[in-house]
Design a protein around this motif. Structure first.
Motif, PDB file in Angstrom:
ATOM      1  N   SER A   1       0.688  -1.383   0.107  1.00 21.59           N
ATOM      2  CA  SER A   1       0.073  -0.020  -0.216  1.00 21.59           C
ATOM      3  C   SER A   1       0.900   1.214   0.062  1.00 21.59           C
ATOM      4  O   SER A   1       0.660   2.151  -0.689  1.00 21.59           O
ATOM      5  CB  SER A   1      -0.893  -0.049   1.246  1.00 21.59           C
ATOM      6  OG  SER A   1      -1.760  -1.121   0.982  1.00 21.59           O
ATOM      7  N   VAL A   2       1.957   1.384   0.847  1.00 24.15           N
ATOM      8  CA  VAL A   2       2.921   2.157   0.801  1.00 24.15           C
ATOM      9  C   VAL A   2       3.488   2.629  -0.375  1.00 24.15           C
ATOM     10  O   VAL A   2       3.468   3.664  -1.153  1.00 24.15           O
ATOM     11  CB  VAL A   2       3.658   2.149   1.792  1.00 24.15           C
ATOM     12  CG1 VAL A   2       4.985   3.167   1.704  1.00 24.15           C
ATOM     13  CG2 VAL A   2       3.336   2.368   3.329  1.00 24.15           C
ATOM     14  N   ARG A   3       3.862   1.383  -1.354  1.00 21.28           N
ATOM     15  CA  ARG A   3       4.447   1.603  -2.445  1.00 21.28           C
ATOM     16  C   ARG A   3       3.578   2.209  -3.565  1.00 21.28           C
ATOM     17  O   ARG A   3       3.717   3.010  -4.355  1.00 21.28           O
ATOM     18  CB  ARG A   3       5.064   0.204  -3.152  1.00 21.28           C
ATOM     19  CG  ARG A   3       6.416  -0.266  -2.433  1.00 21.28           C
ATOM     20  CD  ARG A   3       6.906  -1.457  -2.991  1.00 21.28           C
ATOM     21  NE  ARG A   3       6.111  -2.517  -3.138  1.00 21.28           N
ATOM     22  CZ  ARG A   3       6.242  -3.560  -2.453  1.00 21.28           C
ATOM     23  NH1 ARG A   3       6.756  -3.486  -1.357  1.00 21.28           N
ATOM     24  NH2 ARG A   3       5.154  -4.563  -2.609  1.00 21.28           N
ATOM     25  N   GLU A   4       2.254   1.728  -3.604  1.00 25.35           N
ATOM     26  CA  GLU A   4       1.214   2.191  -4.366  1.00 25.35           C
ATOM     27  C   GLU A   4       0.890   3.800  -4.211  1.00 25.35           C
ATOM     28  O   GLU A   4       0.940   4.491  -5.060  1.00 25.35           O
ATOM     29  CB  GLU A   4       0.231   1.332  -4.323  1.00 25.35           C
ATOM     30  CG  GLU A   4       0.256   0.156  -4.700  1.00 25.35           C
ATOM     31  CD  GLU A   4      -1.038  -0.822  -4.581  1.00 25.35           C
ATOM     32  OE1 GLU A   4      -2.226  -0.226  -4.023  1.00 25.35           O
ATOM     33  OE2 GLU A   4      -1.389  -1.867  -5.142  1.00 25.35           O
TER      34      GLU A   4
ATOM     35  N   LYS B   1       1.605   6.668  -6.624  1.00 30.12           N
ATOM     36  CA  LYS B   1       0.323   7.951  -6.846  1.00 30.12           C
ATOM     37  C   LYS B   1       0.971   9.184  -6.621  1.00 30.12           C
ATOM     38  O   LYS B   1       0.493  10.063  -7.201  1.00 30.12           O
ATOM     39  CB  LYS B   1      -0.765   7.353  -5.852  1.00 30.12           C
ATOM     40  CG  LYS B   1      -1.463   6.062  -6.454  1.00 30.12           C
ATOM     41  CD  LYS B   1      -2.655   5.909  -5.545  1.00 30.12           C
ATOM     42  CE  LYS B   1      -3.493   4.832  -5.927  1.00 30.12           C
ATOM     43  NZ  LYS B   1      -4.714   4.737  -4.998  1.00 30.12           N
ATOM     44  N   THR B   2       1.707   9.238  -5.503  1.00 33.14           N
ATOM     45  CA  THR B   2       2.321  10.646  -5.131  1.00 33.14           C
ATOM     46  C   THR B   2       3.247  11.004  -6.133  1.00 33.14           C
ATOM     47  O   THR B   2       3.397  12.209  -6.599  1.00 33.14           O
ATOM     48  CB  THR B   2       2.914  10.486  -3.940  1.00 33.14           C
ATOM     49  OG1 THR B   2       2.151  10.035  -2.715  1.00 33.14           O
ATOM     50  CG2 THR B   2       3.388  11.773  -3.367  1.00 33.14           C
ATOM     51  N   ALA B   3       4.023  10.161  -6.580  1.00 26.48           N
ATOM     52  CA  ALA B   3       5.152  10.404  -7.619  1.00 26.48           C
ATOM     53  C   ALA B   3       4.531  10.842  -8.958  1.00 26.48           C
ATOM     54  O   ALA B   3       5.108  11.787  -9.719  1.00 26.48           O
ATOM     55  CB  ALA B   3       6.078   9.229  -7.664  1.00 26.48           C
TER      56      ALA B   3
ATOM     57  N   LYS C   1       2.904  15.130 -12.708  1.00 23.16           N
ATOM     58  CA  LYS C   1       1.972  15.697 -13.442  1.00 23.16           C
ATOM     59  C   LYS C   1       1.988  17.448 -12.888  1.00 23.16           C
ATOM     60  O   LYS C   1       1.921  18.213 -13.809  1.00 23.16           O
ATOM     61  CB  LYS C   1       0.443  15.305 -13.137  1.00 23.16           C
ATOM     62  CG  LYS C   1       0.239  13.845 -13.854  1.00 23.16           C
ATOM     63  CD  LYS C   1      -1.229  13.413 -13.479  1.00 23.16           C
ATOM     64  CE  LYS C   1      -1.640  11.943 -14.274  1.00 23.16           C
ATOM     65  NZ  LYS C   1      -2.810  11.677 -13.831  1.00 23.16           N
ATOM     66  N   LEU C   2       2.337  17.610 -11.659  1.00 24.26           N
ATOM     67  CA  LEU C   2       2.322  18.812 -11.120  1.00 24.26           C
ATOM     68  C   LEU C   2       3.664  19.546 -11.872  1.00 24.26           C
ATOM     69  O   LEU C   2       3.554  20.851 -11.985  1.00 24.26           O
ATOM     70  CB  LEU C   2       2.348  18.947  -9.510  1.00 24.26           C
ATOM     71  CG  LEU C   2       2.508  20.110  -9.073  1.00 24.26           C
ATOM     72  CD1 LEU C   2       1.272  21.103  -9.556  1.00 24.26           C
ATOM     73  CD2 LEU C   2       2.671  20.119  -7.563  1.00 24.26           C
ATOM     74  N   ASP C   3       4.824  18.834 -11.711  1.00 23.93           N
ATOM     75  CA  ASP C   3       6.019  19.348 -12.483  1.00 23.93           C
ATOM     76  C   ASP C   3       5.673  19.610 -13.835  1.00 23.93           C
ATOM     77  O   ASP C   3       6.079  20.707 -14.301  1.00 23.93           O
ATOM     78  CB  ASP C   3       7.180  18.426 -12.175  1.00 23.93           C
ATOM     79  CG  ASP C   3       7.496  18.045 -10.895  1.00 23.93           C
ATOM     80  OD1 ASP C   3       6.997  19.094 -10.020  1.00 23.93           O
ATOM     81  OD2 ASP C   3       8.094  17.311 -10.188  1.00 23.93           O
ATOM     82  N   GLY C   4       5.067  18.642 -14.619  1.00 28.32           N
ATOM     83  CA  GLY C   4       4.750  19.133 -16.141  1.00 28.32           C
ATOM     84  C   GLY C   4       3.943  20.245 -16.096  1.00 28.32           C
ATOM     85  O   GLY C   4       4.240  21.171 -16.995  1.00 28.32           O
TER      86      GLY C   4
END
Length: 220
Positions: A173-176, A180-182, A187-190
């Motif tokens: 769950s943490v990896r997922e 998702k956060t990454a 997207k935010l960086d884009g």
């Protein structure tokens, strides 16, 4: 004459008397009457009788035969499992300082004994943020070394398998969540990059328009 008569008479009387004596029975003896004497009553002495107490009748029943108590042999692994569960419950309420001390002590115990119980304790402490930086990878490796052993199922292996499944699910769950956060960050960086590009383009357009207007004025 007279004397002779007398003599004959006397002789006759004597003969008659003798004859009478010979024929007459002797007189019966008179019965002797004994006066009854008063009966002497024997004096009976009464002996004092002390009453003897009669003991109560006690019915003694033989106890039933005792059933032998079969004490099962002590299973050391079960005892270790119970102690381990008690420690895991205690970790949930201990403070950060206490958990850090526990982590140091369990690391030392594992170095000395290499026991399965010490491996499980250390794996649990490695997942608690209050004890230090979580290390799920090492915790899963420790638990897998216990749960993956052969030779049948034991209480310690069952505990290790349950904790392994929980930590693995949490790690997934943490990896997922990290993915998702990454992705969101990407997207935010884009978007930010597009925004910077637009601002830069606008700035260039604004700068070029100003330069052309200035040249026209000079030509006039």
């Amino acid at each position: 004459m007279i004397r002779g008569r007398r003599r004959r008479s006397a002789g006759t009387f004597g003969l008659a008397l003798l004859a009478g004596c010979a024929t007459s029975p002797p007189p019966a003896a008179e019965p002797v009457v004994v006066a009854p004497q008063p009966a002497v009553q024997a004096k009976v002495e009464r002996i004092p009788v002390t009453p003897v107490p009669v003991p109560p009748v006690v019915i003694v029943q033989s106890p039933p035969p005792e059933t032998p108590v079969i004490v099962p042999p002590v299973n050391e692994e079960e005892q270790q499992a119970l102690a381990l569960l008690a420690d895991l419950q205690r970790y949930a309420v201990e403070t950060a300082d206490e958990l850090k001390r526990e982590l140091v002590a369990v690391n030392q115990a594992l170095t000395r004994t290499r026991s399965d119980a010490a491996r499980i304790r250390l794996a649990m402490l490695l997942t608690l943020p209050a004890a230090g930086p979580p290390d799920d990878a090492r915790a899963l490796a420790l638990l897998d070394s216990v749960a993956g052993k052969g030779g049948g199922t034991s209480p310690l292996r069952q505990i290790a398998a349950i904790l392994y499944a929980q930590i693995a699910e949490r790690a997934r769950s943490v990896r997922e969540e990290q993915k998702k956060t990454a992705a969101a960050q990407e997207k935010l960086d884009g978007l930010r990059a597009i925004e910077r590009s637009l601002l830069l383009e606008r700035s260039r357009n604004a700068g070029g328009g100003g330069g052309g207007g200035g040249g026209g004025g000079t030509g006039r």
